[in-house]
Scaffold this motif. Structure first.
Motif, PDB file in Angstrom:
ATOM      1  N   VAL A 169       0.864  -1.179   0.000  1.00 26.12           N
ATOM      2  CA  VAL A 169       0.000   0.000   0.000  1.00 26.12           C
ATOM      3  C   VAL A 169       0.899   1.227   0.000  1.00 26.12           C
ATOM      4  O   VAL A 169       1.958   1.237   0.618  1.00 26.12           O
ATOM      5  N   THR A 170       0.464   2.242  -0.733  1.00 29.38           N
ATOM      6  CA  THR A 170       1.292   3.433  -0.835  1.00 29.38           C
ATOM      7  C   THR A 170       0.434   4.645  -1.174  1.00 29.38           C
ATOM      8  O   THR A 170      -0.771   4.523  -1.406  1.00 29.38           O
ATOM      9  N   GLU A 171       1.107   5.809  -1.172  1.00 25.28           N
ATOM     10  CA  GLU A 171       0.459   7.064  -1.559  1.00 25.28           C
ATOM     11  C   GLU A 171       1.050   7.519  -2.883  1.00 25.28           C
ATOM     12  O   GLU A 171       2.122   7.078  -3.267  1.00 25.28           O
ATOM     13  N   THR A 172       0.356   8.425  -3.560  1.00 26.88           N
ATOM     14  CA  THR A 172       0.987   9.070  -4.709  1.00 26.88           C
ATOM     15  C   THR A 172       0.440  10.482  -4.822  1.00 26.88           C
ATOM     16  O   THR A 172      -0.713  10.748  -4.472  1.00 26.88           O
ATOM     17  N   GLY A 173       1.293  11.403  -5.282  1.00 34.44           N
ATOM     18  CA  GLY A 173       0.884  12.796  -5.439  1.00 34.44           C
ATOM     19  C   GLY A 173       0.356  13.002  -6.839  1.00 34.44           C
ATOM     20  O   GLY A 173      -0.851  13.004  -7.089  1.00 34.44           O
ATOM     21  N   ALA A 174       1.258  13.133  -7.805  1.00 33.41           N
ATOM     22  CA  ALA A 174       0.848  13.349  -9.190  1.00 33.41           C
ATOM     23  C   ALA A 174       0.496  12.036  -9.890  1.00 33.41           C
ATOM     24  O   ALA A 174      -0.026  12.045 -10.995  1.00 33.41           O
TER      25      ALA A 174
ATOM     26  N   VAL B 291      -3.275   2.001  -3.963  1.00 28.09           N
ATOM     27  CA  VAL B 291      -2.687   3.336  -4.073  1.00 28.09           C
ATOM     28  C   VAL B 291      -3.674   4.405  -3.600  1.00 28.09           C
ATOM     29  O   VAL B 291      -4.792   4.494  -4.129  1.00 28.09           O
ATOM     30  N   PHE B 292      -3.271   5.191  -2.602  1.00 27.16           N
ATOM     31  CA  PHE B 292      -4.046   6.371  -2.216  1.00 27.16           C
ATOM     32  C   PHE B 292      -3.479   7.558  -2.974  1.00 27.16           C
ATOM     33  O   PHE B 292      -2.297   7.874  -2.855  1.00 27.16           O
ATOM     34  N   TRP B 293      -4.321   8.160  -3.770  1.00 24.98           N
ATOM     35  CA  TRP B 293      -3.872   9.186  -4.720  1.00 24.98           C
ATOM     36  C   TRP B 293      -4.472  10.532  -4.301  1.00 24.98           C
ATOM     37  O   TRP B 293      -5.693  10.635  -4.146  1.00 24.98           O
ATOM     38  N   ALA B 294      -3.621  11.538  -4.113  1.00 23.20           N
ATOM     39  CA  ALA B 294      -4.089  12.888  -3.773  1.00 23.20           C
ATOM     40  C   ALA B 294      -5.271  13.232  -4.677  1.00 23.20           C
ATOM     41  O   ALA B 294      -5.130  13.264  -5.902  1.00 23.20           O
ATOM     42  N   GLY B 295      -6.446  13.465  -4.070  1.00 24.54           N
ATOM     43  CA  GLY B 295      -7.710  13.548  -4.821  1.00 24.54           C
ATOM     44  C   GLY B 295      -7.661  14.502  -6.002  1.00 24.54           C
ATOM     45  O   GLY B 295      -8.069  14.151  -7.115  1.00 24.54           O
TER      46      GLY B 295
ATOM     47  N   GLY C 290      -8.609   8.975   6.629  1.00 26.01           N
ATOM     48  CA  GLY C 290      -9.343   9.628   5.547  1.00 26.01           C
ATOM     49  C   GLY C 290     -10.690  10.138   6.035  1.00 26.01           C
ATOM     50  O   GLY C 290     -11.092  11.277   5.731  1.00 26.01           O
ATOM     51  N   ARG C 291     -11.374   9.316   6.825  1.00 26.33           N
ATOM     52  CA  ARG C 291     -12.687   9.732   7.340  1.00 26.33           C
ATOM     53  C   ARG C 291     -12.544  10.946   8.250  1.00 26.33           C
ATOM     54  O   ARG C 291     -13.338  11.887   8.199  1.00 26.33           O
ATOM     55  N   ALA C 292     -11.485  10.949   9.071  1.00 30.03           N
ATOM     56  CA  ALA C 292     -11.273  12.091   9.980  1.00 30.03           C
ATOM     57  C   ALA C 292     -10.995  13.364   9.182  1.00 30.03           C
ATOM     58  O   ALA C 292     -11.502  14.442   9.513  1.00 30.03           O
ATOM     59  N   VAL C 293     -10.196  13.243   8.114  1.00 28.26           N
ATOM     60  CA  VAL C 293      -9.898  14.427   7.292  1.00 28.26           C
ATOM     61  C   VAL C 293     -11.190  14.920   6.638  1.00 28.26           C
ATOM     62  O   VAL C 293     -11.490  16.116   6.638  1.00 28.26           O
ATOM     63  N   LEU C 294     -11.980  13.994   6.111  1.00 30.07           N
ATOM     64  CA  LEU C 294     -13.240  14.379   5.454  1.00 30.07           C
ATOM     65  C   LEU C 294     -14.159  15.109   6.436  1.00 30.07           C
ATOM     66  O   LEU C 294     -14.766  16.127   6.104  1.00 30.07           O
ATOM     67  N   GLU C 295     -14.225  14.581   7.667  1.00 30.25           N
ATOM     68  CA  GLU C 295     -15.110  15.199   8.664  1.00 30.25           C
ATOM     69  C   GLU C 295     -14.623  16.587   9.064  1.00 30.25           C
ATOM     70  O   GLU C 295     -15.422  17.460   9.393  1.00 30.25           O
ATOM     71  N   SER C 296     -13.288  16.774   9.044  1.00 31.32           N
ATOM     72  CA  SER C 296     -12.739  18.064   9.473  1.00 31.32           C
ATOM     73  C   SER C 296     -13.092  19.181   8.493  1.00 31.32           C
ATOM     74  O   SER C 296     -13.043  20.364   8.835  1.00 31.32           O
ATOM     75  N   GLY C 297     -13.417  18.797   7.246  1.00 33.58           N
ATOM     76  CA  GLY C 297     -13.734  19.816   6.250  1.00 33.58           C
ATOM     77  C   GLY C 297     -12.498  20.524   5.716  1.00 33.58           C
ATOM     78  O   GLY C 297     -12.602  21.448   4.904  1.00 33.58           O
ATOM     79  N   ARG C 298     -11.305  20.131   6.151  1.00 33.63           N
ATOM     80  CA  ARG C 298     -10.078  20.763   5.667  1.00 33.63           C
ATOM     81  C   ARG C 298      -9.352  19.801   4.724  1.00 33.63           C
ATOM     82  O   ARG C 298      -9.603  18.607   4.742  1.00 33.63           O
ATOM     83  N   HIS C 299      -8.438  20.326   3.928  1.00 36.54           N
ATOM     84  CA  HIS C 299      -7.637  19.523   2.996  1.00 36.54           C
ATOM     85  C   HIS C 299      -8.533  18.678   2.088  1.00 36.54           C
ATOM     86  O   HIS C 299      -8.200  17.548   1.731  1.00 36.54           O
ATOM     87  N   ALA C 300      -9.696  19.237   1.746  1.00 35.86           N
ATOM     88  CA  ALA C 300     -10.685  18.454   1.001  1.00 35.86           C
ATOM     89  C   ALA C 300     -10.169  18.039  -0.378  1.00 35.86           C
ATOM     90  O   ALA C 300     -10.571  17.007  -0.905  1.00 35.86           O
ATOM     91  N   SER C 301      -9.266  18.857  -0.979  1.00 33.77           N
ATOM     92  CA  SER C 301      -8.779  18.484  -2.310  1.00 33.77           C
ATOM     93  C   SER C 301      -7.694  17.416  -2.233  1.00 33.77           C
ATOM     94  O   SER C 301      -7.275  16.864  -3.245  1.00 33.77           O
ATOM     95  N   GLY C 302      -7.228  17.128  -1.022  1.00 30.39           N
ATOM     96  CA  GLY C 302      -6.220  16.086  -0.864  1.00 30.39           C
ATOM     97  C   GLY C 302      -4.848  16.583  -1.259  1.00 30.39           C
ATOM     98  O   GLY C 302      -4.697  17.593  -1.942  1.00 30.39           O
ATOM     99  N   SER C 303      -3.829  15.870  -0.794  1.00 32.97           N
ATOM    100  CA  SER C 303      -2.446  16.223  -1.111  1.00 32.97           C
ATOM    101  C   SER C 303      -1.640  14.964  -0.888  1.00 32.97           C
ATOM    102  O   SER C 303      -2.159  13.945  -0.424  1.00 32.97           O
TER     103      SER C 303
END
Ligand SMILES: *Cc1c(COP(=O)(O)O)cnc(C)c1O
Length: 436
Positions: free
Chosen positions: A139-144, A164-168, A199-212
């Motif tokens: 499992v990993t992340e990716t930006g671009a 892959v978790f991809w910056a939205g 991810g759920r916590a970030v979504l609930e916070s209403g911040r960083h909604a576009s992802g990074s």
């Protein structure tokens, strides 16, 4: 624009002679001007223990090693050859002519690898180690998207699965690369996602909604924590990734030697620092000896100006605070990153290795706006015939500025970290298609 094709004025060839694929990676931290401050747990946190548990054993051993050279396993070396290593070191003659510069500009062409970026150098190594440790799923992340693409490519090579978790924002912009990832059979989640607790916590916070990249890192770690059979792998920032990328600089060093050239300026785009340290790590001994005689330049995005405007301190790499605290140049984890097309450079913090280079005065930094770098990409396409990735345009722009300023023969080497053919959506926004 007219470009002279007369090459009789100089005897330097168009591209460097063949050199072997390195048999060992360089354990670059030994050559840094100062020791890297180690990562730490936040008060009451246990991120260090988690990172030990969810990461591959082999890469943790590499990070602990005191050896100068870390052998590239024979199979990885063979795979490096299969994908086209060594990559070419080419001379940007048309660009030089256009600029009317006395400088010679060399380009390290990582864009020619099959996924279109240098990221495969570490993805192949990590997938190989995973297969030897009996791991089936990464499992990993990716930006671009370049790292996610490389991981899925390498996973297939060794019969593994990848998630892959991809910056939205990037996942939604980059439909071309997404199509390729989908054909390759990757499992992709746009971050922030409802799939993980973070991810759920970030979504609930209403911040960083576009992802990074940061939100995606937090989710990938969170996923690995929740699935003990899965291993988390990282595509940048961490020392072992930067170590794998030293193949770039080791080849470049041999290629320049074969040409009888000594570099005066090395430039790279900088996100987490893996292509920068990959290129420059093998030249740090010379930097130590030559001081200002060898300049190192990191080119960052003005949308994430960590080296030019950030502070050198401990911070988390993800807003979900899953990562340990690590020391780097940071804008602070609440920094809201603008939605640019430069996903690979879009993070609020960076790597400790780059921070040490910068804080010690060895690394100069420049920052460019998105509009400027797409213009650079178009210029490089028209003159040199290939379309660089938006990230790579930062390095190319810095190389062009250095060449413009040069008053005498200067050897400039820029890392072309990737091609832009799968980033066409960004170019399209900058240069809408004209009716022909
Ligand atoms: C990932 C990436 C970058 C930035 O990552 P670093 O770790 O800083 O090198 C730059 N260019 C391309 C093409 C990338 O894929």
């Amino acid at each position: 624009m007219s470009v002279s094709t007369d090459e009789s004025s100089t005897s330097y060839p168009r591209s460097a002679p063949a050199v072997p694929v390195p048999a060992a990676w360089l354990n670059f931290p030994r050559f840094l001007p100062e020791k890297m401050p180690p990562p730490q747990d936040a008060e009451g946190g246990s991120a260090l223990e988690l990172m030990t548990r969810i990461r591959l054993r082999a890469v943790q051993e590499q990070e602990r090693s005191d050896d100068v050279l870390l052998p590239v396993p024979e199979e990885v070396r063979r795979r490096y050859e299969d994908i086209g290593r060594p990559t070419r070191l080419t001379r940007a003659r048309a660009l030089e002519t256009y600029l009317g510069t006395p400088a010679r500009i060399y380009l390290k062409r990582e864009d020619q690898l099959p996924t279109g970026s240098f990221k495969l150098n570490s993805a192949i190594a990590q997938a190989y180690f995973a297969s030897h440790e009996g791991v089936r799923t990464l499992v990993t992340e990716t930006g671009a998207g370049q790292w996610g693409h490389a991981v899925q490519y390498a996973a297939r090579m060794f019969g593994l699965e990848s998630i892959v978790f991809w910056a939205g924002v990037s996942a939604r912009q980059k439909t071309s690369r997404r199509a390729v990832l989908s054909m390759l059979g990757a499992t992709v989640h746009e971050s922030p996602s409802p799939v993980t607790a973070v991810g759920r916590a970030v979504l609930e916070s209403g911040r960083h909604a576009s992802g990074s990249l940061g939100t995606a890192i937090g989710e990938a770690i969170s996923y690995a924590a929740e699935h003990p059979e899965v291993r988390y792998i990282s595509g940048s920032n961490l020392p072992h990734v930067l170590i794998h990328q030293t193949v770039i600089g080791l080849e470049t060093r041999d290629q320049l030697t074969a040409l009888g050239e000594e570099p005066d300026v090395l430039v790279a785009a900088v996100g987490g620092g893996s292509n920068l340290v990959g290129l420059m790590g093998p030249f740090l001994e010379r930097k130590s000896a030559r001081g200002e005689g060898l300049r190192l330049i990191g080119a960052e995005s003005a949308a994430a100006p960590r080296l030019t405007k950030g502070t050198w301190r401990y911070d988390h790499a993800d807003p979900g605070r899953m990562t340990p605290l690590s020391k780097s140049y940071t804008l602070g984890l609440d920094y809201e990153l603008p939605e640019t097309h430069v996903g690979g450079l879009r993070q609020h913090s960076g790597s400790t290795a780059v921070g040490v280079l910068r804080s010690s005065g060895w690394l100069d930094a420049v920052a460019y706006e998105e509009r400027e770098i797409f213009e650079t990409g178009r210029l490089v396409l028209r003159l040199e015939g290939f379309l660089p990735a938006p990230e790579s345009c930062h390095a190319l722009r810095a190389a062009i500025e250095e060449a413009r300023a040069a008053r005498r023969e200067t050897v400039i080497v820029a890392c072309v970290s990737g091609h832009g053919l799968l980033d066409i959506e960004g170019y399209l926004e900058a240069f809408p298609v004209q009716a022909v």
